[in-house]
Design a protein around this motif. Structure first.
Motif, mmCIF file in Angstrom:
data_model
loop_
_atom_site.group_PDB
_atom_site.id
_atom_site.type_symbol
_atom_site.label_atom_id
_atom_site.label_comp_id
_atom_site.label_asym_id
_atom_site.label_seq_id
_atom_site.Cartn_x
_atom_site.Cartn_y
_atom_site.Cartn_z
ATOM 1 N N HIS A 80 0.950 -1.403 0.136
ATOM 2 C CA HIS A 80 0.448 -0.103 -0.001
ATOM 3 C C HIS A 80 0.216 1.124 -0.049
ATOM 4 O O HIS A 80 2.403 1.307 0.560
ATOM 5 C CB HIS A 80 -0.617 0.155 1.271
ATOM 6 C CG HIS A 80 -0.262 0.248 2.749
ATOM 7 N ND1 HIS A 80 0.019 0.885 3.004
ATOM 8 C CD2 HIS A 80 0.060 -1.165 3.328
ATOM 9 C CE1 HIS A 80 0.557 0.977 4.644
ATOM 10 N NE2 HIS A 80 0.574 -0.494 3.913
ATOM 11 N N ASP A 113 6.284 0.410 7.326
ATOM 12 C CA ASP A 113 4.311 0.252 6.768
ATOM 13 C C ASP A 113 4.487 1.279 6.180
ATOM 14 O O ASP A 113 3.804 2.414 6.353
ATOM 15 C CB ASP A 113 4.122 0.554 8.392
ATOM 16 C CG ASP A 113 2.916 -0.701 7.866
ATOM 17 O OD1 ASP A 113 2.188 -0.159 7.257
ATOM 18 O OD2 ASP A 113 2.224 -0.048 9.138
ATOM 19 N N MET A 114 4.443 1.042 4.753
ATOM 20 C CA MET A 114 5.383 -0.964 4.527
ATOM 21 C C MET A 114 5.684 0.016 3.065
ATOM 22 O O MET A 114 5.506 -0.731 2.172
ATOM 23 C CB MET A 114 4.475 -1.737 4.020
ATOM 24 C CG MET A 114 3.111 -1.395 3.009
ATOM 25 S SD MET A 114 2.416 -2.616 2.929
ATOM 26 C CE MET A 114 3.040 -3.756 2.143
ATOM 27 N N GLU A 146 -4.993 1.489 2.712
ATOM 28 C CA GLU A 146 -5.307 0.624 3.476
ATOM 29 C C GLU A 146 -4.492 1.393 4.795
ATOM 30 O O GLU A 146 -6.100 0.008 5.742
ATOM 31 C CB GLU A 146 -3.285 -0.092 3.369
ATOM 32 C CG GLU A 146 -3.488 -1.862 3.968
ATOM 33 C CD GLU A 146 -3.157 -1.515 6.023
ATOM 34 O OE1 GLU A 146 -3.267 -3.002 6.081
ATOM 35 O OE2 GLU A 146 -3.102 -0.993 5.987
ATOM 36 N N GLU A 147 -4.941 2.287 5.524
ATOM 37 C CA GLU A 147 -4.775 1.746 6.572
ATOM 38 C C GLU A 147 -5.877 3.039 7.010
ATOM 39 O O GLU A 147 -6.349 3.033 8.446
ATOM 40 C CB GLU A 147 -3.979 3.381 7.110
ATOM 41 C CG GLU A 147 -2.025 3.059 7.042
ATOM 42 C CD GLU A 147 -1.997 2.228 8.061
ATOM 43 O OE1 GLU A 147 -2.326 1.586 8.698
ATOM 44 O OE2 GLU A 147 -0.738 1.670 8.200
ATOM 45 N N GLU A 172 3.682 -6.420 4.247
ATOM 46 C CA GLU A 172 3.496 -5.990 4.680
ATOM 47 C C GLU A 172 5.057 -6.492 6.694
ATOM 48 O O GLU A 172 4.897 -7.310 5.936
ATOM 49 C CB GLU A 172 2.457 -6.088 6.219
ATOM 50 C CG GLU A 172 0.803 -5.513 5.503
ATOM 51 C CD GLU A 172 0.552 -3.408 5.848
ATOM 52 O OE1 GLU A 172 1.494 -3.639 7.171
ATOM 53 O OE2 GLU A 172 -0.509 -3.903 5.192
HETATM 54 ZN ZN LIG Z 1 -0.084 -1.101 6.396
#
Ligand SMILES: [Zn+2]
Length: 392
Positions: A80, A113-114, A146-147, A172
């Protein structure tokens, strides 16, 4: 071993970290500039990335790299492009978007991350491509959000892009552990509605707050029951039912019985626990004489349970063994990742593995070991070779 561009993958990680692609559309920040950098790198290598917006300004970048070596499966690499906010700057001892390398570590928000994992997927695919033809193809995916709500992964699935994928590696940070299982998350909101009244005349109202008390006691008992029925998972631990937010009444009106009380619940599940069953149980626990209860499901991400014998996991484990000379360590993802969406809604097996510590994500002074980025790139290249050739 497949030769990878060690300097290139580290420099590209630095370039990605220097872009503050925080998941914070309200502040005018999003992942677009990071996605554009990924797209440019893909074009530089002669790939043909397709950009598709999961939401306005929130692009997914996907390139399919054909091996040219005949029929074969399709491997997906996923990363991501968004990062969480840097938070309070005074807690950082480095520039969160400096991409500085010191003491063998690359520092900054997203280093673990990431962005390092994402860079590793690109450079691993490039390395395999330069090493000669291979069967099948690799779908290299840099997804948005993604977050947040995982809009990128949901959009990817909705576009049908998982249909031809046989396995996905999600990059990840898992400290070198191979994580084929992930915990589920179920977030519920329970609204309890009674009848407002004066505190001096409670008999004319219906107070929802005692119903909150009963519900909280019930949630504790439900957690005990679920933990007894579903013993702790070796990689994921226990099921948890945690009330996290309470809302009722107002401090300014202590003499008023409120009409509504709300309880928010964060449920963390392991394989075997059905979310629908848990939500129904919570609804039943919210029942209270004279009070109307309504349960809303805010987030529903089921647990992931891919067998370690699945080809994508087996190929990754074999690659880890041959590149590092160490036996693979299996672990679990404590939260959910885009892999949850790919597996549950996209129907493809996914496994999570990538550079960076499990617990460093989202913290101040986030870092990744430079050597780990390069090592992981090698493992990814070897995992792809093995998966596509059926050599695991
Ligand atoms: Zn992540």
């Amino acid at each position: 071993m497949i030769e990878v561009d060690a300097e290139g993958v580290v420099a590209f990680t630095q370039a990605l970290v220097r872009i503050p692609s925080t998941n914070d559309p309200a502040r005018g920040r999003d992942e677009r500039p990071a996605a554009e950098l990924v797209e440019a790198k893909m074009r530089e290598w002669g790939w043909r990335p397709v950009v598709s917006e999961a939401a306005p300004g929130r692009p997914n970048v996907v390139a399919v790299v054909e091996g040219g070596g005949g029929d074969g499966p399709t491997l997906m690499f996923e990363g991501h492009t968004d990062v969480v906010t840097e938070g309070d700057l005074s807690t950082w001892t480095v520039d969160p978007f400096g991409g500085e390398i010191r003491d063998g570590r690359l520092w900054g928000r997203g280093s673990a991350d990431m962005k390092s994992g994402l860079a590793a997927t690109l450079y691993a695919t490039r390395a395999l491509q330069l090493a000669g033809p291979f069967p099948g193809r690799i779908k290299v995916c840099a997804l948005a959000d993604e977050e947040g709500l995982m809009l990128g992964a949901h959009h990817f699935v909705a576009e049908g892009l998982t249909a031809d994928v046989d396995g996905a590696i999600v990059a990840e940070p898992e400290a070198g552990e191979i994580c084929a299982v992930a915990k589920g998350a179920l977030r519920l909101r329970v609204d309890l509605t009674g009848k407002m009244a004066h505190g001096a005349m409670p008999q004319h109202g219906r107070n929802p707050i005692p119903a909150v008390g009963a519900l909280l006691a019930g949630l504790g008992a439900l957690q005990d029951e679920l933990q007894a029925r579903h013993p702790a998972h070796e990689h994921l631990g226990e099921v948890y039912v945690t009330p996290t937010v309470l809302r009722a009444g107002s401090e300014e009106q202590v003499n008023v019985i409120p009409a509504v009380a709300s309880v928010f619940v964060d449920v963390r599940t392991i394989p075997g626990v059905e979310h629908k069953v848990v939500a129904d149980r919570v609804a039943a626990l919210a029942g209270y004489d004279g009070i109307a209860a309504e349960v809303s499901i805010l987030v529903d991400r089921p647990p992931v349970d891919v067998p370690v014998s699945d080809p994508v996991v087996a190929a990754l484990a074999a690659a880890h063994r041959s590149v590092t000379g160490e036996e693979p360590v299996y672990g679990g993802v404590p939260g959910s990742t885009d892999g949850t969406v790919l597996t549950h809604w996209g129907g493809i097996p996914s496994v999570v593995y990538g550079p960076g510590g499990k617990w460093i994500a989202h913290q101040a002074d986030e870092f990744v070991e430079v050597a780990e980025i390069v090592r992981c790139t090698r493992v990814f290249a070897e995992a792809a070779r093995r998966f596509l050739n059926g050599d695991y």
